[in-house]
Design a protein around this motif. Sequence first.
Motif, short mmCIF file in Angstrom:
data_model
loop_
_atom_site.label_atom_id
_atom_site.label_comp_id
_atom_site.label_asym_id
_atom_site.label_seq_id
_atom_site.Cartn_x
_atom_site.Cartn_y
_atom_site.Cartn_z
N GLU A 55 0.81 -1.21 0.00
CA GLU A 55 0.00 0.00 0.00
C GLU A 55 0.85 1.27 0.00
O GLU A 55 0.45 2.30 -0.53
N GLY A 56 2.02 1.18 0.61
CA GLY A 56 2.87 2.37 0.69
C GLY A 56 3.69 2.61 -0.57
O GLY A 56 4.36 3.64 -0.69
N PRO A 92 3.02 3.18 -4.00
CA PRO A 92 2.83 4.23 -5.02
C PRO A 92 3.51 5.55 -4.63
O PRO A 92 4.20 6.17 -5.46
N GLU A 93 3.34 5.95 -3.38
CA GLU A 93 3.94 7.21 -2.95
C GLU A 93 5.47 7.15 -2.99
O GLU A 93 6.12 8.06 -3.48
N LYS A 94 6.00 6.03 -2.50
CA LYS A 94 7.46 5.88 -2.50
C LYS A 94 8.00 5.80 -3.93
O LYS A 94 9.05 6.35 -4.24
N GLU A 141 6.77 7.19 -6.53
CA GLU A 141 6.76 8.55 -7.09
C GLU A 141 7.95 9.36 -6.58
O GLU A 141 8.57 10.11 -7.33
N ASP A 142 8.25 9.21 -5.28
CA ASP A 142 9.41 9.89 -4.71
C ASP A 142 10.69 9.46 -5.42
O ASP A 142 11.53 10.27 -5.78
N ARG A 157 10.89 10.98 -8.80
CA ARG A 157 11.24 12.41 -8.72
C ARG A 157 12.74 12.59 -8.46
O ARG A 157 13.40 13.43 -9.06
N PRO A 161 -1.96 1.99 -9.25
CA PRO A 161 -2.09 3.38 -8.79
C PRO A 161 -3.53 3.88 -8.92
O PRO A 161 -3.87 4.66 -9.82
N LYS A 179 -5.41 5.92 -7.23
CA LYS A 179 -5.70 7.35 -7.10
C LYS A 179 -5.46 8.07 -8.44
O LYS A 179 -6.29 8.88 -8.88
N HIS A 180 -4.37 7.73 -9.08
CA HIS A 180 -4.06 8.35 -10.37
C HIS A 180 -5.09 7.97 -11.41
O HIS A 180 -5.53 8.78 -12.22
N ASN A 237 -8.21 9.97 -10.93
CA ASN A 237 -8.02 11.35 -11.39
C ASN A 237 -8.13 11.47 -12.90
O ASN A 237 -8.77 12.37 -13.43
#
Lengths: 399, 105
Positions: free
Chosen positions: A237-238, A240-242, A244-245, A248, A309, A311-312, A315
């Motif tokens: 679950e954690g 997607p955010e990681k 993306e980091d 980046r 993903p 959430k994406h 959107n």
Amino acid sequence: MEAAQEVKSKRPIPLSTNYAVAHAAKDLDVDVVAAYPITPQTTVVEKLSEFVANGELDAEFIHVESEHSALSATLAASLTGARAFTATASQGLALMHEILHVASGLRAPIVMSVAMRALSAPISIWNDQTDLFNARDAGWIIYFVHTAQEAYDTVIQAYRLAEDRGVMLPVMVGYDGYVMSHTTEPVVVEDRASVLKFAPKRPYPYRLDPDKPVTIGPIVPPEYYYELKYQQVKAMEGVPEKAEDVDREFQKAFGRGYGIMECYMCEGADALIVANASYAATLKSVLPDAWREGLKVGLLRLRLYRPFPAKHFVNYTSNVKSVLVIDRAISYGAPYQGPLANEIAGLKVREDLGFNLTSAVAGIGQRAMEPEDFLALARLAWEARTRRYPETIFYGVRE
Amino acid sequence: MKLPGWKEMTIGGVITNPGNSLEYKTGDWKVLMPVINQEKCIRCRICWYVCPDSAILELDKPYTTKAKRVYKISYDVNYDFCKGCGMCAQECPAKAIDMVPVEVS
């Protein structure tokens, strides 16, 4: 991005996606490679073997007798604290299936590239994605990449993500057999020091060490097993955010970034096609023709697939009228017989999304998909704004 | 005993405390438990040999039978690890071991 412009441009070299992946493993200074050659992944193994033989990569190259052994050896190496890499395809991935679950269950930060190929029978050495979609529930993080450059970059990102203490999950990087594995593209390769600065080795924390004895892989009774599996759920679950980091940070370091899901020509689009890997690449060249025809159809390119993903996706799709999902695998007898379409149907219900969903299976066993075929699917996606196709469409099959 | 939640457990089920299998009592699933009759027991040690869980204890505990026979040792059962398989009772040549139902509390 501004950061991108600061990075000095480098001269690309011609590489197939297989070679790009091998270069990435070399530049990541992997300690152990255990792989078994299988078409169309073979040249990954050949290239890595060459790198080890000529001293460009100081790694243990383990010759194994099967893919089951390849992943077993890679896993064991990873558990000793080594950075371990393997690559496979098709029957090989199927033969690894048992160890896929062991690797994710033991939380080993392995990275594996998959040159996706159809499964027997009948024997097909050609591309589709049945092999990877059969492995999707094995608890691995899964990426799909659509260029050789993205394959190189994603293998690098994958180690950084896999070895993150909050993740500790193995990663598969999937790309299309032949269409990508054996075609040559310009690829910028980075120097090892920069790659290792971006992805420094963070080995498995409970690695085998006689001074700190541990038991890895004990039998676990019903009172404990469920919680350990739930740990995997939470780790996933954690991601997607990681991810993306990591992407980046990669963009800052090397000037190339991809996000975790890409929407191409989505501005003003009323319909979207969901596709991955080489189909996404082809669609990028075809969609401008669709728009000239008046079909406002965008591409939703699936890059991070596990975890999905969500959430994406929400959107990007909350305002469109039609979503057409191209599957290159068949989930026989399922409500939608394209596995990806099935998942998206679930998400559509969960998030109460209003678009019409169309499931299309195509390219099975590498049945050729020409630009006109993608245009035909774009027309179908456009038409599906006002018309529902409840059954999966098997595009291009002969009656 | 309060079992740990998912946040408290080591990832992948790794055991970082060597030798802690001693803390794991494996004898709680038995339905029948062996009870050794010290009067009938002839101290032959066969139960001690055949027990697959090393759950028969040979104790330096003297015992005198009603017939005034004196033994320097006694046998007992470590019920924390006895799984109740009954091999000891089956093999006992003196029929000195009874398998009796475990009372569930």
